[in-house]
Design an enzyme around this catalytic site. Structure first.
Site, PDB file in Angstrom:
ATOM      1  N   HIS A  25       0.543  -1.258  -0.079  1.00 45.28           N
ATOM      2  CA  HIS A  25      -0.049   0.160  -0.212  1.00 45.28           C
ATOM      3  C   HIS A  25       0.815   1.135   0.501  1.00 45.28           C
ATOM      4  CE1 HIS A  25      -4.291  -1.613   1.249  1.00 45.28           C
ATOM      5  NE2 HIS A  25      -3.325  -2.667   1.477  1.00 45.28           N
ATOM      6  N   LYS A  57      -8.318  13.520   4.819  1.00 42.15           N
ATOM      7  CA  LYS A  57      -6.936  12.393   5.020  1.00 42.15           C
ATOM      8  C   LYS A  57      -5.840  12.451   6.953  1.00 42.15           C
ATOM      9  CE  LYS A  57      -5.690  13.750   0.998  1.00 42.15           C
ATOM     10  NZ  LYS A  57      -6.294  12.551   0.684  1.00 42.15           N
ATOM     11  N   ARG A  58      -5.311  11.459   6.345  1.00 42.32           N
ATOM     12  CA  ARG A  58      -4.389  11.432   8.045  1.00 42.32           C
ATOM     13  C   ARG A  58      -3.883  12.432   7.392  1.00 42.32           C
ATOM     14  NH1 ARG A  58       0.104   7.563   7.150  1.00 42.32           N
ATOM     15  NH2 ARG A  58      -0.598   6.861   5.756  1.00 42.32           N
ATOM     16  N   LYS A  97       0.962  14.152   2.108  1.00 41.62           N
ATOM     17  CA  LYS A  97       0.535  14.042   1.489  1.00 41.62           C
ATOM     18  C   LYS A  97      -0.375  15.557   1.297  1.00 41.62           C
ATOM     19  CE  LYS A  97      -2.136   9.461   3.734  1.00 41.62           C
ATOM     20  NZ  LYS A  97      -2.757   9.358   2.799  1.00 41.62           N
ATOM     21  N   THR A 107      -8.200   7.020  -1.805  1.00 42.26           N
ATOM     22  CA  THR A 107      -9.070   6.292  -2.018  1.00 42.26           C
ATOM     23  C   THR A 107     -10.533   7.711  -1.710  1.00 42.26           C
ATOM     24  OG1 THR A 107      -9.463   5.563   0.312  1.00 42.26           O
ATOM     25  CG2 THR A 107      -9.469   3.888  -0.903  1.00 42.26           C
ATOM     26  N   LYS A 128     -14.451   9.127  -3.530  1.00 43.25           N
ATOM     27  CA  LYS A 128     -15.759   9.402  -2.820  1.00 43.25           C
ATOM     28  C   LYS A 128     -16.364  10.268  -3.330  1.00 43.25           C
ATOM     29  CE  LYS A 128     -13.786   5.939   0.985  1.00 43.25           C
ATOM     30  NZ  LYS A 128     -13.266   6.343   1.885  1.00 43.25           N
TER      31      LYS A 128
HETATM   32  C1  GFP Z   1      -2.760   3.748   2.154  1.00 42.69           C
HETATM   33  C2  GFP Z   1      -1.643   4.955   1.119  1.00 42.69           C
HETATM   34  C3  GFP Z   1      -3.470   5.190  -0.168  1.00 42.69           C
HETATM   35  C4  GFP Z   1      -4.094   3.725  -0.035  1.00 42.69           C
HETATM   36  C5  GFP Z   1      -4.406   3.158   1.080  1.00 42.69           C
HETATM   37  C6  GFP Z   1      -4.903   1.930   0.439  1.00 42.69           C
HETATM   38  O1  GFP Z   1      -3.217   4.422   2.932  1.00 42.69           O
HETATM   39  O2  GFP Z   1      -2.061   4.846  -1.125  1.00 42.69           O
HETATM   40  O3  GFP Z   1      -5.300   4.551  -0.574  1.00 42.69           O
HETATM   41  O4  GFP Z   1      -3.427   2.727   1.632  1.00 42.69           O
HETATM   42  O5  GFP Z   1      -4.558   0.854  -0.244  1.00 42.69           O
HETATM   43  F1  GFP Z   1      -1.185   5.389   1.861  1.00 42.69           F
HETATM   44  P1  GFP Z   1      -3.464   5.616   4.413  1.00 42.69           P
HETATM   45  O6  GFP Z   1      -3.246   4.607   5.539  1.00 42.69           O
HETATM   46  O7  GFP Z   1      -1.808   6.006   4.375  1.00 42.69           O
HETATM   47  O8  GFP Z   1      -3.928   6.341   4.466  1.00 42.69           O
END
Ligand code: GFP
Length: 799
Positions: free
Chosen positions: A349, A535-536, A541, A643, A647
């Site tokens: 990921h 987002k986090r 980011k 993701t 949305k």
């Molecule tokens: C991580 C990645 C994202 C990805 C998600 C799901 O998310 O780019 O969309 O996994 O695959 F960084 P975070 O846990 O970092 O938000």
């Protein structure tokens, strides 16, 4: 399922009386919610039992998704929707004087995950059941979910998320299916007299793992999958020498919290323990179930199960499955290895090295001595086999054990038949750069599975207003097949429909504006552009880039109060990892900047900045439907997929984004002209890396706008951020701006200007919004899980 309103009302009243010895006039919110959940549970229990029975009888191959995080949010409405009784129950409750939306608020968010990774796992759970695939989750039932975020004096403060205090009506404790997990001690191999070496153990620490099952109900079908979450407990017949308080405490810690602080040795050890705990428990249960229901040769298990390693945390699946097959079920090494590789698959990921786990060899050796032996043996055999074929360099670069550490990604790739990234760009980067050595050895293992989202939650439940407009415009088939939203394209010049889309958005903005008023005491103008980044909080980011642009607008207005700008509300939601100092400093700065701007009478409502605390799934469900713009502004190459971008698209927001992750595919689908693209490309970023010639200080010194903005962090312009402002200033000007914020600033400002201009023309804007909705079909996670099922797990959907 079929349910009449009359029947429901009767069931509800009877259950309220039997469960709480009360009635409608006296029941409180908690009682109402628990009663409703109990009635709903009763409705689905027979479907759940029947589906289990069916699977065992037919012997269908099932997949198991192992994930250290799940982020389901609330389940009440989603269970009602999927059972096909949402409207009936809503009406029935209304007859009884109860508002379903109010009852739904009582349910705590199930937040046993952190960000995109965990939310993706939950979208998959919904989609797998809704597309009829037999596929289950496996994780940990954390007593405390991700911390609750409070903002005090602008700072993030972490409070425990004690989500189980009032019980959890959806879960079923299955004490009969508990298994034992062993840690530490000594292990040695002895000949069993028949030439087989069997392990013997001494002084092991024993922990009981008890499963809690939560049904994952399919959308208007007969599939109910299981999300199995494990709780750690003390075995009842514990050996005397372990009967002490410290041991009890440590045992309960195993399933106490997600991501314990790993800045020290004990914290790291606990994390490794957690990983083994849920891996071993899950695999033991799967194997037992197979033995019990299929009564077939264990060596054929690869035809019946697929196990997915979601990120590196469950990578111990590889050696643990080997251990169980060899030590517990008597399978020979070679057969066990082939089976393991066939059963296992892995998703990466992120390319950020901080997230690619490595464990010190000694830690693994002491905590999991038998697994350590197996890992060493996997590594030894592989090295011997590959050396003559591919040469020393490739073998060395891809070894599991290197420099005294166990490399978990390497273990996962080597021990499985499939490694996938989560968007095209990310998967290509894995093949071409980050995991290139593995790709050279195992090219056939690499593939892409672009992420998706569970559209039922992200529009049908969270945006009823837009859902209604869509139903009236193109019929209801999109509710079953998101691709049917493409029918909307026929209406892109239909002014009546465009107006309706605008009105739906406006109503959602009013709803969010009320929430902002209630929570933050800030009055926002619903006519303004709602510009959202949720987002986090992480440097890559680039929430900071957003902040710099806000400051630019602010200074522009200060210099020229009559400047003709479209009013904007900038909305942030983000949690920073408790130990991530820099991210917390950014939160503090956002809040101080918000105070400064919101209270400046020169600015009025031309700019408002809102930081909504405790961002979680439920809050996202309120924010996203109201967004005009979704900010997806990571440095190209760093966001594996994203993701929330999908949305926003589904809810008709336009994307302000870099050519990163799934943004690229979104732009392809919806058209760049209907979104706002800016910034360096991945190739340009890598070019800088190659040449080492990025110089952020030059930009600071040569660009007067950047100069003024950055100085405002350290010269007292922004109040109360003495140390945080300095930290951020230094990160950009002295430590050379790791994520090229300053390099992308000008182009970002340009794209923001384009955005503002388009917004002035509401018809053109809404057309672009419509084109986003109409092209979102491929980002349904129903599509994604079908690809996993067909290409990786080889499982079949129920007809
Ligand atoms: C991580 C990645 C994202 C990805 C998600 C799901 O998310 O780019 O969309 O996994 O695959 F960084 P975070 O846990 O970092 O938000």
């Amino acid at each position: 399922m079929k349910l009449s309103k009359k029947q429901f009302k009767q069931d509800f009243e009877e259950r309220l009386a039997s469960k709480f010895a009360t009635n409608l006039t006296k029941a409180g919110h908690q009682e109402t919610y628990a009663t409703l959940a109990s009635v709903v549970k009763h409705y689905y229990s027979s479907i759940w039992t029947a589906d289990n029975q069916y699977r065992d009888e037919v012997g269908k191959k099932q997949a198991y998704y192992f994930s250290i995080e799940f982020l389901p949010g609330k389940l009440l409405k989603s269970n009602l929707l999927n059972l096909g009784i949402l409207d009936t129950v809503r009406d029935g409750l209304a007859d009884l004087g109860i508002d379903l939306d109010e009852v739904a608020k009582v349910e705590p968010d199930m937040a046993i995950g952190n960000g995109g990774l965990g939310r993706l796992a939950s979208c998959f759970m919904d989609s797998l059941a809704s597309t009829g695939f037999p596929a289950n989750g496996n994780g940990i039932r954390y007593r405390y979910g991700l911390f609750k975020q409070k903002i005090i004096d602008g700072y993030q403060v972490e409070l425990p998320d004690s989500w189980l205090d009032n019980g959890n009506p959806w879960e079923v404790r299955r004490a009969d299916k508990a298994v034992e997990i062993n840690f530490g001690g000594e292990v040695w191999l002895e000949d069993d007299g028949k030439g087989k070496l069997l392990p013997h153990y001494k002084n092991q620490e024993r922990v009981l793992a008890v499963p809690y099952d939560t049904p994952m109900i399919g959308f208007e079908n007969t599939t109910v999958n299981n999300m199995c979450l494990w709780r750690s407990e003390v075995p009842q017949d514990l050996d005397l020498k372990f009967q002490n308080l410290d041991y009890m405490r440590q045992t309960s810690m195993l399933s106490a919290e997600l991501y314990p602080d790993d800045s020290n040795y004990d914290g790291r050890l606990l994390r490794l323990k957690q990983e083994y705990f849920f891996v071993s428990a899950g695999l033991q249960r799967i194997l037992r179930h197979y033995k019990f229901t299929q009564k077939k040769d264990i060596r054929r298990i690869g035809d019946y199960i697929a196990v997915h390693i979601n990120d590196t945390h469950p990578a111990l699946c590889v050696p643990e499955f080997m251990r169980l097959l060899i030590d517990e079920y008597g399978v020979g090494w070679n057969r066990a290895w082939d089976t393991t590789v066939k059963v296992m698959s892995y998703t990466n990921h992120t390319i950020l090295s901080e997230a690619l786990e490595k464990w010190p060899e000694d830690m693994v050796k002491n905590l999991l001595p038998r697994l350590y032996q197996i890992i060493v043996e996997i590594d030894r055999r592989r090295t011997a086999e590959l050396l003559p074929k591919v040469g020393a360099t490739l073998v060395h670069n891809t070894r599991i054990i290197k420099d005294g550490q166990i490399h978990m990604a390497n273990l996962a790739i080597i021990g499985s038949h499939s490694t996938n990234g989560v968007a095209k760009l990310h998967s290509d980067l894995l093949k071409d750069v980050e995991l290139h050595d593995f790709y050279e050895i195992y090219p056939e293992r690499f593939n892409n599975k672009t992420n998706g989202i569970a559209d039922r939650r992200w529009i049908q439940i969270s945006n009823e207003r837009l859902s209604g407009v869509l139903d009236e415009t193109i019929g209801k088939t999109w509710r079953h097949n998101l691709n049917d939203l493409s029918l909307l394209k026929h209406f892109k010049d239909d002014e009546k429909i465009l107006k309706q889309l605008q009105m739906a958005k406006y109503d959602n903005k009013l709803r969010l504006a009320a929430l902002i008023q209630e929570r933050n005491g800030i009055t926002v103008n619903p006519e303004a552009i709602f510009d959202v980044q949720i987002k986090r909080l992480h440097a890559y980011k680039r929430q900071l880039l957003n902040v710099l642009h806000i400051l630019k607008l602010y200074f522009d207005l200060k210099d020229e109060p009559d400047l003709d700008v479209v009013p904007r509300v900038f909305i942030f939601g983000a949690k920073a990892a408790p130990g991530y100092h820099y991210a917390k400093s950014i939160i503090k700065c956002i809040n101080e900047i918000a105070n400064m701007i919101n209270n400046d009478s020169d600015i009025d409502d031309k700019i408002k900045v809102v930081f909504l605390e405790n961002y979680n799934v439920s809050l996202a469900e309120m924010i996203i439907p109201a967004a005009n713009v979704g900010e997806q502004i990571s440095l190209a190459s760093k966001e594996a997929s994203g993701t929330s971008n999908m949305k926003f698209m589904l809810n008709g927001a336009l994307t302000m984004g870099t050519l990163d992750g799934a943004n690229i595919e979104i732009f392809e689908a919806a058209g760049e002209e209907n979104n706002f693209v800016f910034g360096l490309t991945k190739d340009e970023v890598y070019e800088y890396y190659r040449n080492g010639n990025y110089n952020a200080r030059d930009i600071y010194e040569q660009n007067p706008i950047v100069y003024r903005i950055l100085n405002s962090f350290i010269d007292g312009t922004i109040p109360n951020i003495k140390s945080e402002g300095r930290e951020i200033f230094d990160s950009l000007t002295i430590y050379n701006d790791e994520y090229f914020v300053l390099r992308d600033f000008n182009d970002y400002v340009r794209a923001q200007k384009d955005l503002e201009n388009l917004y002035r023309n509401q018809t053109a804007w809404t057309k672009a919004s419509l084109m986003n909705i109409a092209n979102v079909g491929r980002f349904s996670s129903d599509r994604t899980v079908r690809e996993y099922a067909d290409d990786i797990w080889y499982i079949k959907a129920k007809k």
